[in-house]
Design an enzyme around this catalytic site. Sequence first.
Site, mmCIF file in Angstrom:
data_model
loop_
_atom_site.group_PDB
_atom_site.id
_atom_site.type_symbol
_atom_site.label_atom_id
_atom_site.label_comp_id
_atom_site.label_asym_id
_atom_site.label_seq_id
_atom_site.Cartn_x
_atom_site.Cartn_y
_atom_site.Cartn_z
ATOM 1 N N GLU A 34 -6.096 3.699 5.969
ATOM 2 C CA GLU A 34 -5.644 3.578 4.576
ATOM 3 C C GLU A 34 -6.038 4.781 3.701
ATOM 4 O O GLU A 34 -5.241 5.200 2.865
ATOM 5 C CB GLU A 34 -6.225 2.282 3.985
ATOM 6 C CG GLU A 34 -5.625 1.929 2.644
ATOM 7 C CD GLU A 34 -6.183 0.642 2.064
ATOM 8 O OE1 GLU A 34 -6.003 -0.415 2.666
ATOM 9 O OE2 GLU A 34 -6.796 0.716 0.993
ATOM 10 N N ARG A 83 0.816 -1.220 0.000
ATOM 11 C CA ARG A 83 0.000 0.000 0.000
ATOM 12 C C ARG A 83 0.855 1.279 0.000
ATOM 13 O O ARG A 83 0.408 2.324 0.472
ATOM 14 C CB ARG A 83 -0.962 0.029 1.199
ATOM 15 C CG ARG A 83 -1.992 -1.046 1.192
ATOM 16 C CD ARG A 83 -2.944 -0.941 -0.002
ATOM 17 N NE ARG A 83 -3.903 -2.011 0.033
ATOM 18 C CZ ARG A 83 -3.664 -3.225 -0.478
ATOM 19 N NH1 ARG A 83 -2.534 -3.486 -1.106
ATOM 20 N NH2 ARG A 83 -4.566 -4.177 -0.398
ATOM 21 N N SER A 102 -11.299 -0.493 2.391
ATOM 22 C CA SER A 102 -10.775 -0.815 3.726
ATOM 23 C C SER A 102 -10.305 0.469 4.392
ATOM 24 O O SER A 102 -9.535 1.222 3.800
ATOM 25 C CB SER A 102 -9.594 -1.775 3.620
ATOM 26 O OG SER A 102 -10.035 -2.975 3.062
#
Length: 351
Positions: free
Chosen positions: A345, A167, A244
């Site tokens: 995130e 990520r 998410s």
Amino acid sequence: MALEIQENVPLAPLTTLGVGGAARFFVAATEHHDVEGAVAFARNKSLPLFVLGGGSNLVISDRGWNGLALQIEIQGLHHQRSAGGKIIFDVGAGMNWDTFVAQAISRKCAGVECLSGIPGSVGGTPVQNVGAYGQEACETIVSVLTFDLTENRVRELTTKECEFSYRESIFNTSQRGRHIILRVRYALVPQGQPALRYGDLQKYFADCDGEPTLSEAREAVRKIRARKGMLISPGDPDSRSAGSFFKNPIVTRLQHEDLTRRAAEKGLQVPAYPALSQQHKISAAWLVENSGFRKGYAKGRAAISSKHALAIVNRGGATAAEILSLRDEILARVEETWGIRLEPEPVFVGF
Ligand SMILES: Cc1cc2nc3c(=O)[nH]c(=O)nc-3n(C[C@H](O)[C@H](O)[C@H](O)COP(=O)(O)OP(=O)(O)OC[C@H]3O[C@@H](n4cnc5c(N)ncnc54)[C@H](O)[C@@H]3O)c2cc1C
């Protein structure tokens, strides 16, 4: 064509979560020169610049963005065979990601099938190196064409220069805010087999005879995602999210031991999924659900998705403050219960 600069443009409708205020100035760029024009405008007026793709990983503050929001809508898809036999796709940063995946699969090219159904733009995929069901964007990205705001020129960055990891890339860490992504180049495998590394996908095809095709793998991923509210569907209130909300934490051996001890005290066992364990990751969803939160838990107009413990959803008319209040409650309770601070995130804009 002259650059169209709009004022006081609400940003919530341009995001999947649908919260937050307006941008003081707004430009939608369909060509490279629009981007350069927008940058010049922001510089002349000393305005902070925020680059927006499909708005699927954003939480906009209730105050909005007191600067220029630049939405990248550059389209275009070209493909050619490389000397090594792969098919190289050059894709405009503003193209819808899932449209590109569908086109690649219709040409029987493998490498992005497990990333089917991820919302947002092509230009958003290198930023947080999107990943799902055992595949990551960095496995197929060959280079990224950007307008570099520091050097004030267009540059082609290699995969290595993008420094991809879980990520992460330079675009959301060391060089955050420096590059406006114009085009992404992917190398896919013609006539390739779908990657069925992930448990959910293997289970889906367990009773099938023969190898699933790329199209079947895409359909499976989209169905599994829909069941979890992770596919944008207008009729599904659980998909009004930013995906998410927390990353799966990467833990040290000592943290893992501590977690195992805390779990044992509660008569629980920390789940070990092969796909996560290899990278020393723990399921953030498990941590949330075992900190006293259930799916569907609501706080005002913000709630945990009824299908997925990691998604925070806007139940309708939520403010950014309500979303953040639920985020903070989850962060505090997980830390108190498990000694682990989760990392959000999405990107927070205008806070
Ligand atoms: C239902 C749902 C499911 C999701 N599932 C997944 C998943 O499985 N895996 C996953 O990794 N993510 C997932 N996401 C998160 C999100 O879809 C991805 O991160 C996506 O790549 C974001 O792209 P975007 O174009 O919407 O970017 P935006 O949300 O508009 O922006 C995100 C960040 O990227 C930057 N950015 C966007 N475009 C550019 C550009 N052209 N140049 C420079 N910077 C840019 C923005 O400045 C911002 O910092 C999901 C989101 C939702 C709502």
